[in-house]
Design a protein around this motif. Sequence first.
Motif, PDB file in Angstrom:
ATOM      1  N   ALA A  57      58.895   7.520 -17.694  1.00  0.00           N
ATOM      2  CA  ALA A  57      58.983   7.146 -16.273  1.00  0.00           C
ATOM      3  C   ALA A  57      57.961   6.076 -15.907  1.00  0.00           C
ATOM      4  CB  ALA A  57      58.796   8.389 -15.406  1.00  0.00           C
ATOM      5  N   ARG A  58      56.738   6.194 -16.476  1.00  0.00           N
ATOM      6  CA  ARG A  58      55.677   5.245 -16.137  1.00  0.00           C
ATOM      7  C   ARG A  58      55.539   4.111 -17.150  1.00  0.00           C
ATOM      8  NH1 ARG A  58      50.358   8.058 -15.607  1.00  0.00           N
ATOM      9  NH2 ARG A  58      51.161   9.700 -16.980  1.00  0.00           N
ATOM     10  N   ARG A  59      56.440   4.087 -18.144  1.00  0.00           N
ATOM     11  CA  ARG A  59      56.453   3.050 -19.164  1.00  0.00           C
ATOM     12  C   ARG A  59      55.131   2.958 -19.921  1.00  0.00           C
ATOM     13  NH1 ARG A  59      59.878  -1.947 -16.344  1.00  0.00           N
ATOM     14  NH2 ARG A  59      61.739  -0.705 -15.875  1.00  0.00           N
ATOM     15  N   VAL A  60      54.606   4.132 -20.264  1.00  0.00           N
ATOM     16  CA  VAL A  60      53.393   4.204 -21.088  1.00  0.00           C
ATOM     17  C   VAL A  60      53.816   4.533 -22.517  1.00  0.00           C
ATOM     18  CG1 VAL A  60      51.247   5.460 -21.516  1.00  0.00           C
ATOM     19  CG2 VAL A  60      51.977   4.980 -19.160  1.00  0.00           C
ATOM     20  N   ASN A  61      53.327   3.766 -23.478  1.00  0.00           N
ATOM     21  CA  ASN A  61      53.609   4.042 -24.891  1.00  0.00           C
ATOM     22  C   ASN A  61      52.427   3.543 -25.714  1.00  0.00           C
ATOM     23  OD1 ASN A  61      54.905   4.868 -27.211  1.00  0.00           O
ATOM     24  ND2 ASN A  61      56.204   3.056 -27.358  1.00  0.00           N
ATOM     25  N   MET A  62      51.424   4.396 -25.862  1.00  0.00           N
ATOM     26  CA  MET A  62      50.189   4.011 -26.548  1.00  0.00           C
ATOM     27  C   MET A  62      50.480   3.658 -28.004  1.00  0.00           C
ATOM     28  SD  MET A  62      46.638   6.190 -26.897  1.00  0.00           S
ATOM     29  CE  MET A  62      46.386   6.230 -25.110  1.00  0.00           C
ATOM     30  N   ALA A  63      49.831   2.632 -28.495  1.00  0.00           N
ATOM     31  CA  ALA A  63      50.025   2.178 -29.873  1.00  0.00           C
ATOM     32  C   ALA A  63      49.640   3.273 -30.864  1.00  0.00           C
ATOM     33  CB  ALA A  63      49.190   0.918 -30.125  1.00  0.00           C
ATOM     34  N   VAL A  64      50.309   3.267 -32.002  1.00  0.00           N
ATOM     35  CA  VAL A  64      50.090   4.295 -33.026  1.00  0.00           C
ATOM     36  C   VAL A  64      48.621   4.393 -33.403  1.00  0.00           C
ATOM     37  CG1 VAL A  64      50.622   4.978 -35.392  1.00  0.00           C
ATOM     38  CG2 VAL A  64      52.418   4.010 -33.949  1.00  0.00           C
ATOM     39  N   GLU A  65      47.979   3.243 -33.661  1.00  0.00           N
ATOM     40  CA  GLU A  65      46.603   3.238 -34.160  1.00  0.00           C
ATOM     41  C   GLU A  65      45.592   3.706 -33.117  1.00  0.00           C
ATOM     42  OE1 GLU A  65      47.708  -0.959 -32.794  1.00  0.00           O
ATOM     43  OE2 GLU A  65      48.623   0.667 -33.967  1.00  0.00           O
ATOM     44  N   ARG A  66      45.976   3.743 -31.844  1.00  0.00           N
ATOM     45  CA  ARG A  66      45.060   4.184 -30.793  1.00  0.00           C
ATOM     46  C   ARG A  66      45.179   5.671 -30.481  1.00  0.00           C
ATOM     47  NH1 ARG A  66      46.106   1.456 -25.668  1.00  0.00           N
ATOM     48  NH2 ARG A  66      44.215   2.576 -25.051  1.00  0.00           N
ATOM     49  N   ARG A  67      46.165   6.342 -31.055  1.00  0.00           N
ATOM     50  CA  ARG A  67      46.380   7.754 -30.716  1.00  0.00           C
ATOM     51  C   ARG A  67      45.392   8.690 -31.420  1.00  0.00           C
ATOM     52  NH1 ARG A  67      52.692   8.826 -29.203  1.00  0.00           N
ATOM     53  NH2 ARG A  67      53.064   6.784 -28.234  1.00  0.00           N
ATOM     54  N   ASN A  68      44.809   8.234 -32.515  1.00  0.00           N
ATOM     55  CA  ASN A  68      43.752   9.003 -33.199  1.00  0.00           C
ATOM     56  C   ASN A  68      44.180  10.437 -33.517  1.00  0.00           C
ATOM     57  OD1 ASN A  68      41.845   6.887 -33.252  1.00  0.00           O
ATOM     58  ND2 ASN A  68      41.270   7.322 -31.122  1.00  0.00           N
ATOM     59  N   ILE A  69      45.354  10.566 -34.111  1.00  0.00           N
ATOM     60  CA  ILE A  69      45.855  11.877 -34.524  1.00  0.00           C
ATOM     61  C   ILE A  69      45.925  11.891 -36.042  1.00  0.00           C
ATOM     62  CG2 ILE A  69      47.807  13.474 -34.436  1.00  0.00           C
ATOM     63  CD1 ILE A  69      48.516  12.196 -31.727  1.00  0.00           C
ATOM     64  N   GLY A  70      45.258  12.872 -36.660  1.00  0.00           N
ATOM     65  CA  GLY A  70      45.288  12.990 -38.115  1.00  0.00           C
ATOM     66  C   GLY A  70      46.609  13.575 -38.583  1.00  0.00           C
ATOM     67  N   ILE A  71      47.110  13.086 -39.717  1.00  0.00           N
ATOM     68  CA  ILE A  71      48.365  13.577 -40.262  1.00  0.00           C
ATOM     69  C   ILE A  71      48.190  13.857 -41.748  1.00  0.00           C
ATOM     70  CG2 ILE A  71      49.136  11.180 -40.480  1.00  0.00           C
ATOM     71  CD1 ILE A  71      51.498  14.156 -39.992  1.00  0.00           C
ATOM     72  N   VAL A  72      48.684  15.009 -42.205  1.00  0.00           N
ATOM     73  CA  VAL A  72      48.656  15.374 -43.620  1.00  0.00           C
ATOM     74  C   VAL A  72      50.090  15.666 -44.041  1.00  0.00           C
ATOM     75  CG1 VAL A  72      47.791  16.977 -45.357  1.00  0.00           C
ATOM     76  CG2 VAL A  72      46.338  16.343 -43.423  1.00  0.00           C
ATOM     77  N   PHE A  73      50.579  14.917 -45.041  1.00  0.00           N
ATOM     78  CA  PHE A  73      51.951  15.072 -45.507  1.00  0.00           C
ATOM     79  C   PHE A  73      52.009  16.029 -46.693  1.00  0.00           C
ATOM     80  CE2 PHE A  73      51.648  10.789 -43.674  1.00  0.00           C
ATOM     81  CZ  PHE A  73      52.641  10.856 -42.714  1.00  0.00           C
ATOM     82  N   GLN A  74      53.236  16.456 -47.034  1.00  0.00           N
ATOM     83  CA  GLN A  74      53.385  17.416 -48.118  1.00  0.00           C
ATOM     84  C   GLN A  74      53.077  16.806 -49.482  1.00  0.00           C
ATOM     85  OE1 GLN A  74      57.761  18.092 -47.480  1.00  0.00           O
ATOM     86  NE2 GLN A  74      57.868  17.822 -49.669  1.00  0.00           N
ATOM     87  N   ASP A  75      53.183  15.470 -49.616  1.00  0.00           N
ATOM     88  CA  ASP A  75      52.922  14.837 -50.911  1.00  0.00           C
ATOM     89  C   ASP A  75      51.499  14.275 -50.992  1.00  0.00           C
ATOM     90  OD1 ASP A  75      53.213  12.811 -49.122  1.00  0.00           O
ATOM     91  OD2 ASP A  75      54.683  11.666 -50.283  1.00  0.00           O
ATOM     92  N   TYR A  76      50.610  14.748 -50.098  1.00  0.00           N
ATOM     93  CA  TYR A  76      49.178  14.398 -50.070  1.00  0.00           C
ATOM     94  C   TYR A  76      48.931  12.955 -49.629  1.00  0.00           C
ATOM     95  CZ  TYR A  76      49.683  18.138 -53.552  1.00  0.00           C
ATOM     96  OH  TYR A  76      50.079  19.248 -54.235  1.00  0.00           O
ATOM     97  N   ALA A  77      49.644  11.975 -50.236  1.00  0.00           N
ATOM     98  CA  ALA A  77      49.491  10.557 -49.879  1.00  0.00           C
ATOM     99  C   ALA A  77      48.049  10.083 -50.024  1.00  0.00           C
ATOM    100  CB  ALA A  77      49.992  10.308 -48.454  1.00  0.00           C
ATOM    101  N   VAL A  78      47.382  10.521 -51.096  1.00  0.00           N
ATOM    102  CA  VAL A  78      46.056   9.978 -51.412  1.00  0.00           C
ATOM    103  C   VAL A  78      46.239   8.809 -52.379  1.00  0.00           C
ATOM    104  CG1 VAL A  78      44.786  12.103 -50.986  1.00  0.00           C
ATOM    105  CG2 VAL A  78      45.724  11.692 -53.255  1.00  0.00           C
ATOM    106  N   TRP A  79      45.405   7.782 -52.233  1.00  0.00           N
ATOM    107  CA  TRP A  79      45.547   6.600 -53.062  1.00  0.00           C
ATOM    108  C   TRP A  79      44.952   6.849 -54.447  1.00  0.00           C
ATOM    109  CZ3 TRP A  79      44.391   6.010 -47.801  1.00  0.00           C
ATOM    110  CH2 TRP A  79      45.387   5.350 -47.067  1.00  0.00           C
ATOM    111  N   PRO A  80      45.752   6.680 -55.495  1.00  0.00           N
ATOM    112  CA  PRO A  80      45.291   7.053 -56.847  1.00  0.00           C
ATOM    113  C   PRO A  80      44.163   6.190 -57.385  1.00  0.00           C
ATOM    114  CG  PRO A  80      47.429   5.931 -56.939  1.00  0.00           C
ATOM    115  CD  PRO A  80      47.147   6.185 -55.495  1.00  0.00           C
TER     116      PRO A  80
END
Length: 363
Positions: free
Chosen positions: A71-94
Amino acid sequence: MANVTFKNISFRYGSNQILKDFSLEIADGEILCLVGPSGCGKTTLVRCLLGLNKPETGEIYVGDTCLFSAARRVNMAVERRNIGIVFQDYAVWPHLTVSENVGYPLKKKRVAKAEIAQRVKDTLALVNMSEYANHLPSQLSGGQQQRVAIARALVSNSSIIVLDEPITNLDAKLREQMLEEIREIQRKSGTTILYITHDQQSALQLCDRMAIMEPDGNLCQIGTDEDIILRPSNRFTFEFIGVSNFIPVEVEGGTLCLKPEGGRFPWPDASLPQDLSTKEPLEVGVRPNDIVFDPDSPLKVKVTRSVFLGSEYDYFVTLGGKELRVQQNALDAAKYGVVREGEETGIRLLNYRFYPKKEVTGV
Protein backbone atom coordinates in the motif's frame (compact mmCIF):
# COMPACT_ATOMS: atom_id res chain seq x y z
CA MET A 1 16.56 -8.92 18.84
CA ALA A 2 13.26 -8.35 17.06
CA ASN A 3 9.87 -9.80 16.28
CA VAL A 4 8.76 -10.54 12.72
CA THR A 5 5.28 -9.71 11.41
CA PHE A 6 3.62 -10.77 8.16
CA LYS A 7 0.33 -8.98 7.46
CA ASN A 8 -2.01 -10.19 4.70
CA ILE A 9 0.75 -11.35 2.35
CA SER A 10 -0.40 -12.49 -1.08
CA PHE A 11 1.87 -13.86 -3.78
CA ARG A 12 1.39 -15.76 -7.01
CA TYR A 13 3.50 -17.27 -9.77
CA GLY A 14 1.57 -16.44 -12.92
CA SER A 15 -1.94 -17.76 -12.36
CA ASN A 16 -0.83 -20.01 -9.48
CA GLN A 17 -1.82 -18.43 -6.14
CA ILE A 18 0.78 -19.50 -3.57
CA LEU A 19 -0.10 -17.26 -0.59
CA LYS A 20 -3.33 -15.33 -0.01
CA ASP A 21 -3.81 -12.86 2.85
CA PHE A 22 -1.22 -14.78 4.92
CA SER A 23 -0.59 -13.34 8.39
CA LEU A 24 1.85 -14.55 11.04
CA GLU A 25 3.79 -13.04 13.94
CA ILE A 26 7.03 -14.43 15.33
CA ALA A 27 7.79 -13.26 18.85
CA ASP A 28 11.06 -11.63 19.83
CA GLY A 29 13.64 -14.27 20.75
CA GLU A 30 11.55 -17.36 19.94
CA ILE A 31 12.13 -20.30 17.62
CA LEU A 32 9.09 -20.65 15.41
CA CYS A 33 8.92 -23.64 13.07
CA LEU A 34 6.91 -23.20 9.89
CA VAL A 35 5.80 -26.70 8.96
CA GLY A 36 3.90 -27.93 5.94
CA PRO A 37 4.02 -30.28 2.96
CA SER A 38 6.20 -29.57 -0.05
CA GLY A 39 4.70 -26.91 -2.28
CA CYS A 40 2.57 -25.20 0.38
CA GLY A 41 4.48 -21.89 0.20
CA LYS A 42 7.02 -22.08 3.04
CA THR A 43 10.02 -21.10 0.91
CA THR A 44 7.95 -18.50 -0.96
CA LEU A 45 7.19 -16.80 2.36
CA VAL A 46 10.89 -16.83 3.27
CA ARG A 47 11.78 -15.27 -0.08
CA CYS A 48 9.23 -12.52 0.60
CA LEU A 49 10.88 -11.88 3.98
CA LEU A 50 14.35 -11.74 2.44
CA GLY A 51 13.20 -9.46 -0.39
CA LEU A 52 13.74 -12.01 -3.16
CA ASN A 53 10.00 -12.14 -3.91
CA LYS A 54 7.74 -9.09 -4.09
CA PRO A 55 4.23 -9.79 -2.68
CA GLU A 56 1.14 -8.42 -4.38
CA THR A 57 -0.42 -7.30 -1.10
CA GLY A 58 0.44 -6.97 2.56
CA GLU A 59 3.21 -5.75 4.83
CA ILE A 60 6.31 -7.25 6.46
CA TYR A 61 7.88 -5.80 9.60
CA VAL A 62 10.95 -6.61 11.65
CA GLY A 63 10.36 -4.91 14.95
CA ASP A 64 9.14 -1.40 14.06
CA THR A 65 10.96 -1.38 10.72
CA CYS A 66 8.81 -1.86 7.63
CA LEU A 67 10.59 -4.07 5.11
CA PHE A 68 7.70 -4.20 2.67
CA SER A 69 4.34 -2.50 2.22
CA ALA A 70 2.35 -2.84 -0.97
CA ALA A 71 0.00 0.00 0.00
CA ARG A 72 2.82 2.42 0.87
CA ARG A 73 5.15 1.19 -1.90
CA VAL A 74 7.92 0.26 0.51
CA ASN A 75 10.30 -2.50 -0.62
CA MET A 76 13.61 -2.43 1.25
CA ALA A 77 16.60 -3.73 -0.71
CA VAL A 78 17.75 -7.27 0.03
CA GLU A 79 21.17 -6.20 1.33
CA ARG A 80 19.63 -3.73 3.80
CA ARG A 81 17.29 -6.22 5.48
CA ASN A 82 20.11 -7.78 7.55
CA ILE A 83 18.45 -11.18 7.90
CA GLY A 84 20.70 -14.23 8.24
CA ILE A 85 19.85 -17.27 6.13
CA VAL A 86 21.11 -20.86 6.45
CA PHE A 87 20.30 -23.27 3.61
CA GLN A 88 20.12 -27.06 3.73
CA ASP A 89 23.26 -27.43 1.56
CA TYR A 90 25.33 -25.18 3.93
CA ALA A 91 26.53 -22.94 1.03
CA VAL A 92 29.99 -22.45 2.54
CA TRP A 93 32.73 -21.52 0.10
CA PRO A 94 35.16 -24.44 -0.28
CA HIS A 95 38.21 -22.25 -1.04
CA LEU A 96 37.82 -20.06 2.08
CA THR A 97 38.78 -20.97 5.64
CA VAL A 98 36.18 -21.08 8.40
CA SER A 99 37.15 -17.56 9.53
CA GLU A 100 37.03 -16.23 5.99
CA ASN A 101 33.61 -17.80 5.39
CA VAL A 102 32.19 -16.30 8.56
CA GLY A 103 33.73 -12.88 7.97
CA TYR A 104 32.68 -12.63 4.33
CA PRO A 105 29.40 -10.70 4.94
CA LEU A 106 31.31 -8.12 7.00
CA LYS A 107 33.99 -7.82 4.33
CA LYS A 108 31.31 -7.10 1.72
CA LYS A 109 30.00 -4.32 3.98
CA ARG A 110 33.54 -2.86 4.18
CA VAL A 111 33.77 -3.27 7.95
CA ALA A 112 37.23 -2.53 9.35
CA LYS A 113 39.58 -5.54 9.46
CA ALA A 114 40.13 -5.33 13.20
CA GLU A 115 36.38 -5.32 13.86
CA ILE A 116 35.85 -8.23 11.46
CA ALA A 117 38.50 -10.28 13.26
CA GLN A 118 36.92 -9.62 16.66
CA ARG A 119 33.35 -10.31 15.56
CA VAL A 120 34.39 -13.52 13.78
CA LYS A 121 36.27 -14.65 16.87
CA ASP A 122 33.27 -13.98 19.13
CA THR A 123 30.84 -15.69 16.77
CA LEU A 124 32.97 -18.79 16.31
CA ALA A 125 33.18 -19.08 20.08
CA LEU A 126 29.38 -18.90 20.25
CA VAL A 127 29.01 -21.90 17.92
CA ASN A 128 31.96 -23.81 19.44
CA MET A 129 34.10 -23.62 16.30
CA SER A 130 37.04 -21.50 17.53
CA GLU A 131 39.61 -24.29 17.14
CA TYR A 132 38.61 -24.77 13.48
CA ALA A 133 39.09 -21.13 12.47
CA ASN A 134 41.83 -21.92 9.93
CA HIS A 135 40.31 -25.14 8.57
CA LEU A 136 38.84 -25.47 5.09
CA PRO A 137 35.26 -26.82 4.74
CA SER A 138 36.63 -30.07 3.25
CA GLN A 139 38.27 -30.74 6.62
CA LEU A 140 34.96 -30.43 8.50
CA SER A 141 32.06 -32.77 9.13
CA GLY A 142 28.57 -31.95 7.87
CA GLY A 143 27.50 -30.75 11.30
CA GLN A 144 30.56 -28.53 11.61
CA GLN A 145 29.91 -27.00 8.18
CA GLN A 146 26.36 -26.25 9.27
CA ARG A 147 27.68 -24.47 12.37
CA VAL A 148 29.92 -22.36 10.11
CA ALA A 149 26.84 -21.43 8.05
CA ILE A 150 24.98 -20.47 11.24
CA ALA A 151 27.96 -18.40 12.43
CA ARG A 152 28.04 -16.57 9.10
CA ALA A 153 24.33 -15.78 9.48
CA LEU A 154 24.88 -14.55 13.05
CA VAL A 155 27.96 -12.41 12.50
CA SER A 156 26.38 -9.55 10.57
CA ASN A 157 23.07 -9.42 12.39
CA SER A 158 22.22 -11.71 15.30
CA SER A 159 18.61 -10.56 15.68
CA ILE A 160 16.93 -12.78 13.03
CA ILE A 161 17.99 -15.99 11.31
CA VAL A 162 16.02 -18.07 8.82
CA LEU A 163 16.94 -21.77 8.77
CA ASP A 164 15.59 -23.40 5.59
CA GLU A 165 15.67 -27.22 5.97
CA PRO A 166 19.14 -26.92 7.59
CA ILE A 167 19.62 -30.55 8.72
CA THR A 168 18.11 -32.52 5.84
CA ASN A 169 21.53 -33.65 4.57
CA LEU A 170 22.72 -34.95 7.95
CA ASP A 171 22.40 -38.50 9.25
CA ALA A 172 19.91 -39.27 12.04
CA LYS A 173 22.36 -39.02 14.95
CA LEU A 174 23.90 -35.82 13.64
CA ARG A 175 20.46 -34.29 13.06
CA GLU A 176 19.62 -34.90 16.72
CA GLN A 177 22.89 -33.30 17.81
CA MET A 178 22.46 -30.33 15.46
CA LEU A 179 18.97 -29.57 16.79
CA GLU A 180 20.36 -29.44 20.32
CA GLU A 181 23.17 -27.16 19.18
CA ILE A 182 20.77 -24.79 17.38
CA ARG A 183 18.72 -24.54 20.57
CA GLU A 184 21.86 -23.84 22.61
CA ILE A 185 23.09 -21.22 20.14
CA GLN A 186 19.69 -19.52 20.27
CA ARG A 187 19.72 -19.57 24.08
CA LYS A 188 23.13 -17.87 24.18
CA SER A 189 22.44 -15.31 21.46
CA GLY A 190 18.74 -14.56 22.02
CA THR A 191 18.26 -14.65 18.25
CA THR A 192 14.77 -14.89 16.74
CA ILE A 193 14.73 -17.97 14.52
CA LEU A 194 12.30 -18.87 11.75
CA TYR A 195 12.85 -22.57 11.07
CA ILE A 196 11.40 -23.92 7.81
CA THR A 197 10.84 -27.66 7.49
CA HIS A 198 8.53 -30.48 6.46
CA ASP A 199 10.08 -32.70 9.15
CA GLN A 200 7.54 -32.70 11.98
CA GLN A 201 9.81 -34.57 14.40
CA SER A 202 12.57 -31.96 14.12
CA ALA A 203 10.04 -29.17 14.57
CA LEU A 204 8.59 -30.77 17.70
CA GLN A 205 12.05 -31.19 19.19
CA LEU A 206 13.28 -27.67 18.46
CA CYS A 207 10.46 -25.16 18.41
CA ASP A 208 8.86 -22.88 20.96
CA ARG A 209 5.81 -22.74 18.68
CA MET A 210 4.78 -24.39 15.42
CA ALA A 211 2.83 -22.84 12.56
CA ILE A 212 1.12 -25.45 10.37
CA MET A 213 0.50 -24.65 6.70
CA GLU A 214 -2.00 -26.56 4.59
CA PRO A 215 -1.23 -27.56 0.98
CA ASP A 216 -3.16 -24.51 -0.32
CA GLY A 217 -0.92 -22.13 1.65
CA ASN A 218 -3.38 -21.34 4.45
CA LEU A 219 -2.17 -21.21 8.04
CA CYS A 220 -4.43 -23.71 9.82
CA GLN A 221 -2.94 -23.71 13.34
CA ILE A 222 -0.23 -22.07 15.41
CA GLY A 223 0.70 -23.12 18.93
CA THR A 224 3.05 -25.08 21.17
CA ASP A 225 3.89 -28.70 20.45
CA GLU A 226 1.33 -29.77 23.06
CA ASP A 227 -1.35 -27.64 21.37
CA ILE A 228 -0.60 -29.19 17.98
CA ILE A 229 -0.48 -32.81 19.19
CA LEU A 230 -3.20 -32.80 21.85
CA ARG A 231 -5.54 -30.13 20.44
CA PRO A 232 -5.31 -30.23 16.62
CA SER A 233 -7.52 -27.63 15.00
CA ASN A 234 -8.62 -29.82 12.09
CA ARG A 235 -8.11 -33.14 10.35
CA PHE A 236 -5.14 -31.89 8.32
CA THR A 237 -3.13 -31.03 11.45
CA PHE A 238 -4.08 -34.33 13.11
CA GLU A 239 -3.07 -36.30 10.01
CA PHE A 240 0.05 -34.33 9.07
CA ILE A 241 1.73 -34.19 12.49
CA GLY A 242 2.67 -37.67 13.63
CA VAL A 243 1.27 -41.06 12.58
CA SER A 244 -2.49 -41.56 12.55
CA ASN A 245 -5.12 -44.21 11.83
CA PHE A 246 -8.57 -43.49 10.38
CA ILE A 247 -11.50 -45.93 10.57
CA PRO A 248 -14.98 -45.41 9.06
CA VAL A 249 -17.74 -45.02 11.66
CA GLU A 250 -21.52 -45.48 11.44
CA VAL A 251 -24.45 -45.45 13.86
CA GLU A 252 -26.71 -48.48 13.56
CA GLY A 253 -29.74 -48.90 15.80
CA GLY A 254 -28.41 -46.31 18.20
CA THR A 255 -25.07 -48.14 18.53
CA LEU A 256 -21.79 -46.73 17.28
CA CYS A 257 -19.95 -49.17 15.03
CA LEU A 258 -16.55 -49.22 13.39
CA LYS A 259 -17.08 -50.12 9.72
CA PRO A 260 -13.71 -50.89 8.13
CA GLU A 261 -13.81 -52.52 4.73
CA GLY A 262 -14.76 -56.16 5.18
CA GLY A 263 -16.12 -55.88 8.73
CA ARG A 264 -18.54 -54.38 11.23
CA PHE A 265 -17.55 -53.98 14.89
CA PRO A 266 -19.94 -52.63 17.57
CA TRP A 267 -18.15 -50.02 19.69
CA PRO A 268 -20.26 -49.78 22.84
CA ASP A 269 -17.80 -47.77 24.96
CA ALA A 270 -17.80 -44.77 22.58
CA SER A 271 -20.25 -42.02 21.67
CA LEU A 272 -20.33 -39.25 19.08
CA PRO A 273 -19.96 -35.61 20.15
CA GLN A 274 -23.30 -33.80 20.03
CA ASP A 275 -22.10 -31.32 17.42
CA LEU A 276 -21.50 -34.05 14.81
CA SER A 277 -24.24 -35.13 12.45
CA THR A 278 -24.63 -38.81 11.63
CA LYS A 279 -26.07 -37.87 8.23
CA GLU A 280 -22.60 -37.47 6.71
CA PRO A 281 -19.94 -40.22 6.53
CA LEU A 282 -17.58 -40.06 9.51
CA GLU A 283 -14.22 -41.49 10.46
CA VAL A 284 -12.51 -41.82 13.81
CA GLY A 285 -8.87 -40.73 13.97
CA VAL A 286 -6.59 -42.34 16.55
CA ARG A 287 -2.84 -42.30 17.01
CA PRO A 288 -0.90 -45.60 17.28
CA ASN A 289 0.13 -44.93 20.90
CA ASP A 290 -3.53 -44.35 21.85
CA ILE A 291 -4.47 -47.95 20.98
CA VAL A 292 -3.96 -50.67 23.60
CA PHE A 293 -4.39 -54.43 23.40
CA ASP A 294 -7.28 -55.91 25.38
CA PRO A 295 -8.34 -59.52 24.75
CA ASP A 296 -11.82 -58.76 26.17
CA SER A 297 -12.56 -55.95 23.70
CA PRO A 298 -15.12 -56.66 20.93
CA LEU A 299 -12.79 -54.92 18.46
CA LYS A 300 -10.91 -58.01 17.33
CA VAL A 301 -7.70 -57.73 15.33
CA LYS A 302 -4.98 -59.98 13.94
CA VAL A 303 -1.34 -58.97 14.35
CA THR A 304 0.36 -59.16 10.96
CA ARG A 305 3.70 -57.62 11.90
CA SER A 306 5.62 -56.84 15.09
CA VAL A 307 8.85 -54.81 15.17
CA PHE A 308 10.94 -54.07 18.26
CA LEU A 309 12.45 -50.58 18.07
CA GLY A 310 14.27 -50.50 21.41
CA SER A 311 12.01 -48.18 23.38
CA GLU A 312 8.77 -49.49 21.88
CA TYR A 313 7.09 -52.18 19.81
CA ASP A 314 5.57 -51.18 16.48
CA TYR A 315 2.66 -53.38 15.39
CA PHE A 316 0.60 -53.65 12.23
CA VAL A 317 -2.80 -55.21 12.85
CA THR A 318 -5.89 -55.80 10.72
CA LEU A 319 -9.41 -54.87 11.81
CA GLY A 320 -11.65 -56.46 9.22
CA GLY A 321 -9.88 -55.46 6.01
CA LYS A 322 -8.34 -52.32 7.50
CA GLU A 323 -4.66 -52.19 8.49
CA LEU A 324 -3.93 -50.20 11.64
CA ARG A 325 -0.69 -49.25 13.31
CA VAL A 326 -0.31 -49.76 17.07
CA GLN A 327 2.60 -48.67 19.27
CA GLN A 328 3.33 -50.14 22.69
CA ASN A 329 6.15 -48.78 24.85
CA ALA A 330 8.67 -51.27 26.21
CA LEU A 331 7.54 -50.83 29.83
CA ASP A 332 3.94 -51.74 28.98
CA ALA A 333 5.16 -54.66 26.90
CA ALA A 334 7.18 -55.94 29.87
CA LYS A 335 4.17 -55.53 32.18
CA TYR A 336 1.36 -56.85 29.97
CA GLY A 337 3.29 -59.02 27.53
CA VAL A 338 4.32 -58.75 23.91
CA VAL A 339 1.77 -59.61 21.23
CA ARG A 340 3.25 -61.89 18.58
CA GLU A 341 2.79 -61.95 14.82
CA GLY A 342 -0.21 -64.07 13.82
CA GLU A 343 -1.89 -63.67 17.21
CA GLU A 344 -5.53 -62.60 17.44
CA THR A 345 -6.61 -60.28 20.25
CA GLY A 346 -8.73 -57.19 20.93
CA ILE A 347 -7.95 -53.48 20.98
CA ARG A 348 -9.32 -50.43 22.78
CA LEU A 349 -9.11 -46.85 21.51
CA LEU A 350 -8.17 -44.50 24.36
CA ASN A 351 -8.02 -41.03 22.78
CA TYR A 352 -9.65 -40.34 19.45
CA ARG A 353 -11.32 -37.68 17.34
CA PHE A 354 -14.15 -37.80 14.84
CA TYR A 355 -13.85 -36.18 11.41
CA PRO A 356 -15.94 -36.09 8.23
CA LYS A 357 -14.81 -38.90 5.96
CA LYS A 358 -12.07 -37.81 3.59
CA GLU A 359 -13.00 -37.90 -0.07
CA VAL A 360 -10.73 -40.17 -2.13
CA THR A 361 -10.00 -38.63 -5.50
CA GLY A 362 -9.02 -40.63 -8.53
CA VAL A 363 -5.48 -40.58 -9.88
